[in-house]
Each structure stands twice: as C-alpha cells, then as structure tokens.
Write a protein that holds these residues in place. Structure first.
Motif, PDB file in Angstrom:
ATOM      1  N   LEU A 118       0.864  -1.178   0.000  1.00 37.21           N
ATOM      2  CA  LEU A 118       0.000   0.000   0.000  1.00 37.21           C
ATOM      3  C   LEU A 118       0.902   1.229   0.000  1.00 37.21           C
ATOM      4  CD1 LEU A 118      -2.709  -0.995   2.612  1.00 37.21           C
ATOM      5  CD2 LEU A 118      -2.941  -0.920   0.138  1.00 37.21           C
ATOM      6  N   VAL A 119       0.609   2.188  -0.865  1.00 41.04           N
ATOM      7  CA  VAL A 119       1.440   3.395  -0.961  1.00 41.04           C
ATOM      8  C   VAL A 119       0.565   4.644  -0.928  1.00 41.04           C
ATOM      9  CG1 VAL A 119       3.323   2.274  -2.224  1.00 41.04           C
ATOM     10  CG2 VAL A 119       1.454   3.307  -3.500  1.00 41.04           C
ATOM     11  N   GLU A 120       1.169   5.735  -0.502  1.00 39.29           N
ATOM     12  CA  GLU A 120       0.508   7.044  -0.487  1.00 39.29           C
ATOM     13  C   GLU A 120       0.874   7.800  -1.754  1.00 39.29           C
ATOM     14  OE1 GLU A 120      -1.649   8.113   1.848  1.00 39.29           O
ATOM     15  OE2 GLU A 120      -1.415   6.130   2.747  1.00 39.29           O
ATOM     16  N   ALA A 121       0.096   8.803  -2.096  1.00 37.76           N
ATOM     17  CA  ALA A 121       0.428   9.659  -3.239  1.00 37.76           C
ATOM     18  C   ALA A 121       1.777  10.320  -2.989  1.00 37.76           C
ATOM     19  CB  ALA A 121      -0.650  10.721  -3.433  1.00 37.76           C
ATOM     20  N   GLN A 122       2.622  10.368  -3.992  1.00 35.64           N
ATOM     21  CA  GLN A 122       3.955  10.982  -3.959  1.00 35.64           C
ATOM     22  C   GLN A 122       4.965  10.194  -3.130  1.00 35.64           C
ATOM     23  OE1 GLN A 122       4.648  13.470  -6.128  1.00 35.64           O
ATOM     24  NE2 GLN A 122       2.565  13.047  -6.769  1.00 35.64           N
ATOM     25  N   GLN A 123       4.645   8.950  -2.756  1.00 35.82           N
ATOM     26  CA  GLN A 123       5.604   8.098  -2.047  1.00 35.82           C
ATOM     27  C   GLN A 123       6.582   7.517  -3.061  1.00 35.82           C
ATOM     28  OE1 GLN A 123       3.879   5.151   0.569  1.00 35.82           O
ATOM     29  NE2 GLN A 123       5.636   3.781   0.319  1.00 35.82           N
ATOM     30  N   GLY A 124       7.853   7.433  -2.698  1.00 31.57           N
ATOM     31  CA  GLY A 124       8.872   6.876  -3.581  1.00 31.57           C
ATOM     32  C   GLY A 124       8.626   5.404  -3.862  1.00 31.57           C
ATOM     33  N   ILE A 125       8.750   5.009  -5.138  1.00 32.73           N
ATOM     34  CA  ILE A 125       8.542   3.615  -5.543  1.00 32.73           C
ATOM     35  C   ILE A 125       9.863   2.990  -5.979  1.00 32.73           C
ATOM     36  CG2 ILE A 125       7.296   2.072  -7.126  1.00 32.73           C
ATOM     37  CD1 ILE A 125       5.515   3.540  -5.052  1.00 32.73           C
ATOM     38  N   LEU A 126      10.660   3.732  -6.759  1.00 33.01           N
ATOM     39  CA  LEU A 126      11.974   3.240  -7.173  1.00 33.01           C
ATOM     40  C   LEU A 126      12.860   4.412  -7.555  1.00 33.01           C
ATOM     41  CD1 LEU A 126      11.933   3.144 -10.625  1.00 33.01           C
ATOM     42  CD2 LEU A 126      10.359   1.356 -10.039  1.00 33.01           C
ATOM     43  N   VAL A 127      14.152   4.128  -7.705  1.00 36.60           N
ATOM     44  CA  VAL A 127      15.132   5.174  -8.017  1.00 36.60           C
ATOM     45  C   VAL A 127      15.867   4.787  -9.293  1.00 36.60           C
ATOM     46  CG1 VAL A 127      17.159   6.440  -7.206  1.00 36.60           C
ATOM     47  CG2 VAL A 127      15.407   5.725  -5.570  1.00 36.60           C
ATOM     48  N   ILE A 128      15.953   5.746 -10.215  1.00 39.93           N
ATOM     49  CA  ILE A 128      16.683   5.555 -11.480  1.00 39.93           C
ATOM     50  C   ILE A 128      17.884   6.490 -11.478  1.00 39.93           C
ATOM     51  CG2 ILE A 128      16.598   5.926 -13.977  1.00 39.93           C
ATOM     52  CD1 ILE A 128      13.704   5.282 -13.929  1.00 39.93           C
ATOM     53  N   GLU A 129      19.019   5.991 -11.946  1.00 32.97           N
ATOM     54  CA  GLU A 129      20.203   6.827 -12.103  1.00 32.97           C
ATOM     55  C   GLU A 129      20.357   7.152 -13.577  1.00 32.97           C
ATOM     56  OE1 GLU A 129      24.246   6.463  -9.908  1.00 32.97           O
ATOM     57  OE2 GLU A 129      24.430   5.378 -11.808  1.00 32.97           O
ATOM     58  N   ALA A 130      20.451   8.431 -13.878  1.00 30.45           N
ATOM     59  CA  ALA A 130      20.649   8.892 -15.250  1.00 30.45           C
ATOM     60  C   ALA A 130      21.633  10.048 -15.215  1.00 30.45           C
ATOM     61  CB  ALA A 130      19.319   9.339 -15.864  1.00 30.45           C
ATOM     62  N   MET A 131      22.657   9.986 -16.029  1.00 37.69           N
ATOM     63  CA  MET A 131      23.688  11.033 -16.100  1.00 37.69           C
ATOM     64  C   MET A 131      24.260  11.345 -14.712  1.00 37.69           C
ATOM     65  SD  MET A 131      22.112  13.503 -19.068  1.00 37.69           S
ATOM     66  CE  MET A 131      20.651  13.949 -18.161  1.00 37.69           C
ATOM     67  N   LYS A 132      24.531  10.288 -13.920  1.00 36.01           N
ATOM     68  CA  LYS A 132      25.133  10.382 -12.594  1.00 36.01           C
ATOM     69  C   LYS A 132      24.238  11.095 -11.574  1.00 36.01           C
ATOM     70  CE  LYS A 132      29.782  10.013 -14.320  1.00 36.01           C
ATOM     71  NZ  LYS A 132      31.112  10.507 -14.327  1.00 36.01           N
ATOM     72  N   MET A 133      22.942  11.198 -11.882  1.00 37.02           N
ATOM     73  CA  MET A 133      21.972  11.800 -10.951  1.00 37.02           C
ATOM     74  C   MET A 133      20.926  10.753 -10.636  1.00 37.02           C
ATOM     75  SD  MET A 133      22.123  15.664 -11.131  1.00 37.02           S
ATOM     76  CE  MET A 133      20.611  15.754 -10.368  1.00 37.02           C
ATOM     77  N   GLN A 134      20.530  10.685  -9.384  1.00 40.71           N
ATOM     78  CA  GLN A 134      19.495   9.737  -9.001  1.00 40.71           C
ATOM     79  C   GLN A 134      18.146  10.442  -8.954  1.00 40.71           C
ATOM     80  OE1 GLN A 134      20.557   7.519  -5.499  1.00 40.71           O
ATOM     81  NE2 GLN A 134      22.264   6.522  -6.538  1.00 40.71           N
ATOM     82  N   ASN A 135      17.140   9.810  -9.581  1.00 41.18           N
ATOM     83  CA  ASN A 135      15.791  10.370  -9.661  1.00 41.18           C
ATOM     84  C   ASN A 135      14.812   9.391  -9.025  1.00 41.18           C
ATOM     85  OD1 ASN A 135      16.279  12.756 -11.526  1.00 41.18           O
ATOM     86  ND2 ASN A 135      17.185  11.074 -12.678  1.00 41.18           N
ATOM     87  N   GLU A 136      14.123   9.851  -7.996  1.00 41.55           N
ATOM     88  CA  GLU A 136      13.134   8.999  -7.338  1.00 41.55           C
ATOM     89  C   GLU A 136      11.819   9.082  -8.112  1.00 41.55           C
ATOM     90  OE1 GLU A 136      12.341   8.201  -2.778  1.00 41.55           O
ATOM     91  OE2 GLU A 136      11.403  10.084  -3.403  1.00 41.55           O
ATOM     92  N   MET A 137      11.307   7.929  -8.516  1.00 40.01           N
ATOM     93  CA  MET A 137      10.023   7.853  -9.201  1.00 40.01           C
ATOM     94  C   MET A 137       8.955   7.658  -8.134  1.00 40.01           C
ATOM     95  SD  MET A 137      10.853   8.093 -12.403  1.00 40.01           S
ATOM     96  CE  MET A 137      12.097   9.220 -11.804  1.00 40.01           C
ATOM     97  N   LYS A 138       7.948   8.549  -8.113  1.00 49.63           N
ATOM     98  CA  LYS A 138       6.951   8.555  -7.048  1.00 49.63           C
ATOM     99  C   LYS A 138       5.601   8.072  -7.542  1.00 49.63           C
ATOM    100  CE  LYS A 138       9.338  12.206  -4.638  1.00 49.63           C
ATOM    101  NZ  LYS A 138       9.223  13.455  -3.927  1.00 49.63           N
TER     102      LYS A 138
END
Length: 166
Positions: A118-138
């Motif tokens: 169960l997740v809330e709106a805007q809760q982090g689901i996974l993290v992707i690294e692109a161009m040496k930056m990490q982006n949390e997908m919510k």
C-alpha cells in the motif's frame, strides 16, 4: 493556452492565444469569440466583446480571487493545465491503474516498494540513475502497487513502464 476557470461554481474552458493585448480570437466553452483586450494598468483590463465594452478589475485577496465586472463581483478559481500543481491534483483524483514511466533513459539503482504494498500519493517507488543523478520515481496516487516491472540493475528507456499503481 487553455485555461479552466470556475466562476460561481460553473467551470468554463477558455482558449486564448499567447498575445496579451489587442484583438484576439478566443474560445469560451467551444464558442468562438473575438475580444479587444487592453491592459489599462496592472490589474485593470479594458475588454470589448461582441460590441459591448467592459472594465475588468482583478481583486485578489489572501483567500480568494475575484473579478469586478459591470459592478458585479465574480469569485473565480483558475486551473491552468500547464501547471504542475494542477496536473498533480488531477492525477490524485484519477481512477484506475496509473503507470509510472521512466522520464529518461537510465539504470534502476533501488526498488523501494514491492507488488502488493500500500502506498501514499507521492511516495517513492523506485530510483533511477541517469547522467550520474538519481531520480526517485513517485506514486501518482494513493493505492496498491499492482506490478513492479523492473529490477535493480535493469537499464530502462524513456517512456518505459516501471511500475503500475492501482
């Protein structure tokens, strides 16, 4: 530019060109109109629509916005579909499954939720690294993780479905 304006409880769809002054062709709820618009001073417009002249005064208070037109006060709420805040609000209310897609190519470095969680709106689901930056997908909404379509170390392409929230 398309705006959704709620005036006294009624929502209107208004399509305007990017031009801010002069004669403009616009559409109000799908009905074509021509308006002569001139900014007289900040917050005061002169409008001529269908041969009728209007002086439009914007009245923005701390709790509500209103327009004074022909001596009448109309409270309004503006929903600009281009606005990030507007898009987030619409996403929160949307029914049905919502995919989380990769915004750019990259590599999955962490998975923060599992199928069935169960997740809330805007809760982090996974993290992707692109161009040496990490982006949390919510999560786009509150719900249940129906599917995680990737694993740590997977390479993903832009637009690829990473997870689905129901």
């Amino acid at each position: 530019m398309t705006l959704h304006i709620q005036i006294n409880g009624r929502t209107c769809r208004i399509e305007l060109p990017e031009t801010r002054s002069g004669v403009v062709d616009c559409s109000i709820d799908g009905v074509a109109k021509q308006a002569d618009v001139h900014l007289l001073e900040p917050g005061v417009l002169s409008l001529v629509i269908g041969g009728r002249a209007f002086r439009c005064i914007l009245d923005e208070g701390p709790t509500e916005r209103a327009v004074l037109l022909d001596g009448k006060r109309f409270v309004y709420a503006l929903n600009d579909p281009r606005s990030l805040r507007s898009r987030r609000g619409a996403a929160d209310d949307a029914g049905g499954p919502r995919p989380i897609k990769a915004p750019m190519p990259g590599r999955v470095v962490r998975v923060l939720a599992a199928s069935g969680d169960l997740v809330e709106a805007q809760q982090g689901i996974l993290v992707i690294e692109a161009m040496k930056m990490q982006n949390e997908m919510k999560s786009p909404k509150a719900g249940t993780v129906a599917r995680i379509a990737v694993a740590v170390g997977d390479t993903v392409q832009a637009g690829q479905v990473l997870a689905v929230i129901e």
